[in-house]
Design a protein around this motif. Structure first.
Motif, short mmCIF file in Angstrom:
data_model
loop_
_atom_site.label_atom_id
_atom_site.label_comp_id
_atom_site.label_asym_id
_atom_site.label_seq_id
_atom_site.Cartn_x
_atom_site.Cartn_y
_atom_site.Cartn_z
N UNK A 91 10.73 1.61 1.17
CA UNK A 91 9.99 0.90 2.29
C UNK A 91 8.78 1.29 2.77
N UNK A 92 7.91 2.01 2.12
CA UNK A 92 6.86 2.21 2.62
C UNK A 92 5.73 1.25 2.56
N UNK A 93 5.99 0.18 2.15
CA UNK A 93 5.03 -0.67 2.30
C UNK A 93 4.48 -1.19 0.58
N UNK A 94 4.15 -2.66 0.75
CA UNK A 94 3.70 -3.64 -0.41
C UNK A 94 2.02 -3.71 -0.18
N UNK A 95 1.53 -4.01 -1.14
CA UNK A 95 0.02 -4.57 -1.16
C UNK A 95 -0.35 -5.61 -2.18
N UNK A 96 -0.43 -6.82 -1.95
CA UNK A 96 -0.80 -8.01 -3.00
C UNK A 96 -2.20 -7.76 -3.12
N UNK A 97 -2.61 -7.92 -4.26
CA UNK A 97 -4.20 -7.76 -4.79
C UNK A 97 -4.58 -8.94 -5.68
N UNK A 98 -5.73 -9.62 -5.27
CA UNK A 98 -6.16 -10.61 -5.98
C UNK A 98 -7.79 -10.19 -6.20
N UNK A 99 -8.25 -10.37 -7.24
CA UNK A 99 -9.76 -10.26 -7.57
C UNK A 99 -10.14 -11.40 -8.68
N UNK A 100 -11.18 -11.82 -8.17
CA UNK A 100 -11.62 -13.04 -9.03
C UNK A 100 -13.20 -13.03 -8.92
N UNK A 101 -14.00 -12.84 -9.85
CA UNK A 101 -15.28 -12.64 -9.79
C UNK A 101 -15.78 -11.67 -8.95
N UNK A 102 -16.76 -12.08 -7.93
CA UNK A 102 -17.13 -10.92 -6.96
C UNK A 102 -16.41 -10.94 -5.75
N UNK A 103 -15.31 -11.85 -5.37
CA UNK A 103 -14.29 -11.66 -4.18
C UNK A 103 -13.00 -10.81 -4.51
N UNK A 106 -6.86 -8.69 -0.48
CA UNK A 106 -5.76 -7.67 -0.08
C UNK A 106 -4.77 -8.15 0.89
N UNK A 107 -3.64 -7.99 0.69
CA UNK A 107 -2.44 -8.42 1.74
C UNK A 107 -1.49 -7.47 1.89
N UNK A 108 -1.69 -6.55 2.50
CA UNK A 108 -0.54 -5.52 3.04
C UNK A 108 0.35 -6.07 3.85
N UNK A 109 1.83 -5.64 3.54
CA UNK A 109 2.92 -6.17 4.46
C UNK A 109 3.06 -5.09 5.81
N UNK A 110 3.77 -5.46 6.47
CA UNK A 110 4.09 -4.98 7.80
C UNK A 110 4.40 -3.50 7.67
N UNK A 111 5.19 -3.23 6.49
CA UNK A 111 5.87 -1.79 6.27
C UNK A 111 4.50 -1.00 5.86
N UNK A 112 3.57 -1.57 5.26
CA UNK A 112 2.44 -0.85 4.76
C UNK A 112 1.52 -0.29 6.01
N UNK A 113 1.37 -1.29 6.88
CA UNK A 113 0.64 -0.93 8.06
C UNK A 113 1.18 0.17 8.86
N UNK A 114 2.44 -0.04 9.05
CA UNK A 114 3.38 0.87 9.81
C UNK A 114 3.19 2.41 9.49
N UNK A 115 3.55 2.42 7.98
CA UNK A 115 3.64 3.81 7.38
C UNK A 115 2.47 4.55 6.76
N UNK A 117 -1.00 3.31 7.84
CA UNK A 117 -1.99 3.27 8.88
C UNK A 117 -1.42 3.62 10.13
N UNK A 118 -0.89 4.63 10.74
CA UNK A 118 -0.22 4.65 11.97
C UNK A 118 -0.90 4.61 13.22
N UNK A 119 -2.29 4.77 13.16
CA UNK A 119 -3.15 4.63 14.26
C UNK A 119 -3.92 3.04 13.84
N UNK A 120 -3.58 2.28 14.54
CA UNK A 120 -4.22 1.01 14.39
C UNK A 120 -3.60 -0.06 13.49
N UNK A 121 -2.68 0.46 12.76
CA UNK A 121 -2.16 -0.42 11.83
C UNK A 121 -1.51 -1.58 12.36
N UNK A 122 -0.53 -1.44 13.38
CA UNK A 122 0.03 -2.61 14.14
C UNK A 122 -1.00 -3.59 14.58
#
Length: 257
Positions: A91-103, A106-115, A117-122
């Protein structure tokens, strides 16, 4: 960003377990794969991997560094497109990743931000509100993610380090891996880790792709599965309504560590 370092580690680990099985010797084009010596089987799996235009890579287990077991699930190609995600485990977090061409999205979930990035993650989590953060591949802050999404990077790591391996190779008995007939080849005594064991399962039908690699030594206990060789990376990308520009995001909150 933490997710950048994790993505870079994913690519490096996937490449490392492949290169430790191979020496770069030229394999014969004839003979059935099962009849070949262990080294030639390993060499053929390396050559097949280096020739792939795209693949699906799933890394699961303990990658070392004192982290919990995690899972990296990516489909990637030689044009730098990729789609998938990273689960840090426990439960330390998940991140979805999509890269297409030059773009890059990233989509981190709430657990990722909490665990992670403790400073500023919320604050980041609140601003994104379930959306992706989007950036350009040329953004230096996203460079490790871009590299992890590029099959060329993984293949170059294999090529550049092909002659640095040691240990003894042993061929095993044919088995099946996720329904694919495969012959296992095990390397024991990997460099300084004399008790290390690494096994590559090489497909016996069609191209001799490595379909699974397991590694167990004093710092890692994990498996890497390869599949869907030469199949296109999914083309779907998040809609503009579901994205937030990464530069605007970083400009509104403390930068994540």
């Amino acid at each position: 960003m933490t997710v950048q370092r994790i993505a870079a580690r994913a690519a490096a680990f996937g490449a490392a377990v492949v290169l430790t099985m191979t020496s770069g010797a030229v394999a014969r084009a004839d003979d059935d794969i099962e009849s070949l010596p262990a080294q030639e089987i390993a060499d053929r799996s390396r050559d097949a991997l280096l020739g792939a235009e795209s693949l699906h890579m799933r890394v699961q287990g303990d990658l070392g560094g004192g982290r919990p077991s995690m899972m990296i699930d990516l489909t990637l190609d030689r044009s730098g497109n990729c789609a998938g995600g990273i689960d840090l485990g426990d439960d330390r977090g998940k991140v979805e990743i999509v890269k297409r061409g030059d773009a890059v999205w990233l989509k981190p979930d709430a657990d990722f931000w909490e665990n992670q990035v403790p400073v500023g993650g919320a604050a980041f989590d609140a601003i994104l509100a379930g959306r992706y953060m989007k950036g350009e591949a040329s953004d230096s802050r996203l460079r490790p993610v871009v590299d992890a999404c590029d099959l060329d990077t993984v293949q170059e790591l294999v090529t550049d380090n092909a002659d640095t391996v040691g240990g003894t190779l042993t061929k095993g008995t044919k088995t099946t891996v996720d329904g694919v007939s495969a012959i296992p080849v095990t390397r024991s005594g990997d460099g300084d880790r004399r008790d290390g064991r690494l096994t590559v399962y090489v497909a016996t039908e069609g191209k001799p792709y490595p379909v699974r690699i397991t590694v167990r030594n004093d710092s890692a206990d994990a498996a890497v599965d390869f599949s869907r060789f030469d199949r296109p990376v999914p083309t779907a990308t998040p809609s503009p309504e579901d994205t937030v520009d990464v530069s605007a995001l970083l400009g509104r909150t403390p930068a994540p560590v």
